[in-house]
Design a protein around this motif. Structure first.
Motif, PDB file in Angstrom:
ATOM      1  N   ASP A   1      -5.842  -5.192  -7.631  1.00 58.75           N
ATOM      2  CA  ASP A   1      -6.382  -5.269  -6.211  1.00 58.75           C
ATOM      3  C   ASP A   1      -5.906  -6.607  -5.660  1.00 58.75           C
ATOM      4  O   ASP A   1      -5.866  -7.545  -6.227  1.00 58.75           O
ATOM      5  CB  ASP A   1      -7.928  -5.381  -6.328  1.00 58.75           C
ATOM      6  CG  ASP A   1      -8.607  -4.021  -6.839  1.00 58.75           C
ATOM      7  OD1 ASP A   1      -7.783  -2.995  -7.047  1.00 58.75           O
ATOM      8  OD2 ASP A   1      -9.665  -4.134  -7.670  1.00 58.75           O
TER       9      ASP A   1
ATOM     10  N   TYR B   1       0.969  -1.133  -0.115  1.00 57.48           N
ATOM     11  CA  TYR B   1       0.013  -0.135  -0.026  1.00 57.48           C
ATOM     12  C   TYR B   1       0.890   1.285  -0.020  1.00 57.48           C
ATOM     13  O   TYR B   1       2.130   1.151   0.365  1.00 57.48           O
ATOM     14  CB  TYR B   1      -0.841  -0.123   1.160  1.00 57.48           C
ATOM     15  CG  TYR B   1      -0.262  -0.139   2.558  1.00 57.48           C
ATOM     16  CD1 TYR B   1       0.240   0.986   3.320  1.00 57.48           C
ATOM     17  CD2 TYR B   1       0.042  -1.395   2.771  1.00 57.48           C
ATOM     18  CE1 TYR B   1       0.992   0.866   4.620  1.00 57.48           C
ATOM     19  CE2 TYR B   1       0.878  -1.707   4.081  1.00 57.48           C
ATOM     20  CZ  TYR B   1       1.224  -0.606   4.965  1.00 57.48           C
ATOM     21  OH  TYR B   1       1.881  -0.770   6.350  1.00 57.48           O
ATOM     22  N   SER B   2       0.396   2.332  -0.236  1.00 55.83           N
ATOM     23  CA  SER B   2       0.719   3.563  -0.307  1.00 55.83           C
ATOM     24  C   SER B   2       1.393   4.072   1.114  1.00 55.83           C
ATOM     25  O   SER B   2       0.573   3.872   2.192  1.00 55.83           O
ATOM     26  CB  SER B   2       0.249   4.777  -1.073  1.00 55.83           C
ATOM     27  OG  SER B   2       0.873   5.924  -0.980  1.00 55.83           O
TER      28      SER B   2
ATOM     29  N   SER C   1      -7.603   1.052  -4.551  1.00 57.01           N
ATOM     30  CA  SER C   1      -7.160  -0.093  -3.655  1.00 57.01           C
ATOM     31  C   SER C   1      -6.014   0.490  -2.811  1.00 57.01           C
ATOM     32  O   SER C   1      -6.007   1.432  -1.823  1.00 57.01           O
ATOM     33  CB  SER C   1      -6.882  -1.175  -4.401  1.00 57.01           C
ATOM     34  OG  SER C   1      -6.051  -1.333  -5.296  1.00 57.01           O
ATOM     35  N   GLY C   2      -4.760   0.106  -3.024  1.00 54.06           N
ATOM     36  CA  GLY C   2      -3.635   0.248  -2.263  1.00 54.06           C
ATOM     37  C   GLY C   2      -2.767   1.667  -2.841  1.00 54.06           C
ATOM     38  O   GLY C   2      -1.833   1.787  -2.190  1.00 54.06           O
TER      39      GLY C   2
ATOM     40  N   LEU D   1      -3.847   6.923  -0.644  1.00 51.78           N
ATOM     41  CA  LEU D   1      -4.384   5.895  -0.369  1.00 51.78           C
ATOM     42  C   LEU D   1      -5.892   5.923  -0.221  1.00 51.78           C
ATOM     43  O   LEU D   1      -6.810   5.417  -0.459  1.00 51.78           O
ATOM     44  CB  LEU D   1      -3.866   5.344   1.167  1.00 51.78           C
ATOM     45  CG  LEU D   1      -4.134   3.657   1.589  1.00 51.78           C
ATOM     46  CD1 LEU D   1      -3.664   2.964   0.556  1.00 51.78           C
ATOM     47  CD2 LEU D   1      -3.724   3.534   2.920  1.00 51.78           C
TER      48      LEU D   1
ATOM     49  N   SER E   1      -7.108  -1.461   2.099  1.00 54.05           N
ATOM     50  CA  SER E   1      -6.839  -1.171   0.839  1.00 54.05           C
ATOM     51  C   SER E   1      -5.308  -1.524   0.552  1.00 54.05           C
ATOM     52  O   SER E   1      -4.362  -0.850   0.937  1.00 54.05           O
ATOM     53  CB  SER E   1      -6.742   0.453   0.938  1.00 54.05           C
ATOM     54  OG  SER E   1      -8.055   0.992   1.319  1.00 54.05           O
ATOM     55  N   VAL E   2      -5.208  -2.638  -0.169  1.00 50.05           N
ATOM     56  CA  VAL E   2      -4.147  -3.466  -0.554  1.00 50.05           C
ATOM     57  C   VAL E   2      -4.068  -3.760  -2.079  1.00 50.05           C
ATOM     58  O   VAL E   2      -4.892  -4.126  -2.441  1.00 50.05           O
ATOM     59  CB  VAL E   2      -3.632  -4.793   0.511  1.00 50.05           C
ATOM     60  CG1 VAL E   2      -2.548  -5.169  -0.071  1.00 50.05           C
ATOM     61  CG2 VAL E   2      -3.554  -4.264   1.983  1.00 50.05           C
ATOM     62  N   SER E   3      -2.723  -3.360  -2.506  1.00 50.11           N
ATOM     63  CA  SER E   3      -2.704  -3.927  -3.952  1.00 50.11           C
ATOM     64  C   SER E   3      -1.738  -4.870  -4.054  1.00 50.11           C
ATOM     65  O   SER E   3      -0.788  -5.111  -3.291  1.00 50.11           O
ATOM     66  CB  SER E   3      -2.202  -2.375  -4.684  1.00 50.11           C
ATOM     67  OG  SER E   3      -2.965  -1.424  -4.740  1.00 50.11           O
TER      68      SER E   3
END
Length: 402
Positions: free
Chosen positions: A283, A70-71, A82-83, A77, A299-301
């Motif tokens: 995602d 994630y960012s 998502s991330g 974010l 919120s994860v990529s």
């Protein structure tokens, strides 16, 4: 001499740029997807169009390493789907270089186009998923080639089919790609902009005002009934904010039921782990459940690194603008179907545009999306436990679990 065909067209517009006699134009077909149209009176059968067509030539790379993350920038974010990988990659480049050009998709309320961003402050206009096909034209390619000629560091992001056409065109033009970073998306498919325009018009009639702002996958504050990362749509109408869950949004119902995708999406050759970009992003919605290091983070990529250039870039970004952790690619594939195979063409796809042209979007979806209403009925009478039991008996293809 063999040449490109409109029935297999991905809509990347590469052939229209490379044609030496301007015999190829991009037009809308009966379903309003962008396809090629060849002027027979101009065509000289040189075959150059085939040299850039993603269907015929694609330069794929095998995945080297796989991550999830994630960012590190809370603002990016929050605004991302998502991330926040795209925004974080661009932020790193803008902070590290003076001559940066970002080529990505921008949604200007129904006008979804590939555009160029030259200032980090304008980057948020390119955030979030678009869920329909973007328009590409010669001007975009010309600006990209000009940027490369001027030795700009170029971040180019898009669906893998379009990215393949872009890369083929640049190679055909003998452009030096050493300063280009290609990022392809894990793509579920694209619908036509016509369906999106119809949706916005129906929203206007339903709510009594023009939609002046619209965000797909808007992130709301975390509550028991509304976890961050859930799918919500935000609309602004008459200065009033309207937020709808994607399950109850006619456009998103159409998308997730695969009712109106471009025909080439159902037989896409860009799924799997042989990728077009230096980097692939997508995602990873179940990261907070499947990976202990992401406990509580919704919120994860996912990030796949496909070339040595991509690995160097990720190593520079990691622990700077992004926080990435290694994750087994098989786990990412399990929860991201396009990393394994194309979406399946539902039988309703053959009926969709016939109904849509006479009934509009909302009534067409109400008639054809039986899975959505079947889920609603089952949950109303027996809750999600009953839904899970039926899914176990019949399989996911009959009743999808959200």
């Amino acid at each position: 001499m063999p040449r490109v065909e409109s029935k297999n067209c991905y809509g990347c517009a590469a052939c229209s740029l490379i044609c030496p006699v301007n015999a190829i134009q991009m037009v809308e077909n009966a379903e309003k997807f962008f396809v090629i149209q060849i002027d027979e009176s101009k065509c000289i059968n040189c075959g150059k169009c085939l040299q850039v067509c993603p269907l015929k030539f694609n330069h794929k790379n095998q995945v080297l390493t796989s991550y999830a993350g994630y960012s590190t920038d809370g603002s990016i974010l929050k605004q991302s789907s998502s991330g926040g990988m795209f925004g974080s990659f661009a932020k790193y480049l803008f902070n590290s270089n003076t001559n940066v050009k970002v080529f990505a998709v921008k949604n200007d309320l129904g006008k979804v186009v590939y555009e160029i961003c030259t200032d980090y402050r304008d980057l948020e206009q390119f955030y979030k998923s678009k869920y329909c096909q973007a328009f590409l034209n010669k001007a975009f390619y010309e600006r990209l080639i000009s940027a490369i000629s001027n030795e700009a560091v170029c971040l180019i992001i898009g669906t893998p089919c379009v990215l393949s056409g872009i890369k083929n065109t640049l190679l055909a033009q003998k452009a030096k790609l050493t300063s280009c970073i290609f990022v392809d998306l894990v793509c579920h498919g694209v619908m036509s902009q016509s369906v999106y325009h119809t949706h916005l018009e129906e929203c206007k009639k339903r709510w009594g005002g023009v939609v002046t702002q619209h965000y797909f996958r808007y992130k709301r504050a975390v509550t028991k009934d509304c976890p961050e990362g859930s799918h919500w749509n935000l609309y602004k109408v008459n200065n009033e904010i309207i937020i709808k869950k994607s399950d109850d949004d006619y456009y998103m119902q159409t998308y997730f039921a695969d009712l109106a995708m471009r025909e080439t999406c159902y037989c896409c050759q860009f799924t799997g782990t042989n990728r077009i970009g230096d980097i692939t992003i997508g995602d990873f919605n179940n990261a907070h459940i499947l990976c202990s290091q992401f406990d509580g983070l919704r919120s994860v990529s996912l990030v796949l690194v496909n070339t040595d250039k991509g690995q160097r870039f990720i190593d520079e970004c990691n622990n700077n603008t992004v926080n990435l952790q290694p994750v087994d690619i098989k786990l990412l594939q399990k929860f991201n179907t396009p990393l394994t195979a194309p979406i399946k063409r539902p039988f309703q796809r053959s009926l969709f545009y016939t109904f849509y042209n006479s009934l509009g979007l909302s009534r067409t979806v109400s008639l054809l999306n039986y899975k959505y209403y079947l889920r609603k009925i089952i949950v109303a009478f027996g809750g999600k436990k009953l839904l899970l039991k039926i899914k176990a008996l019949l399989g996911r293809s009959y009743i999808d679990i959200e």
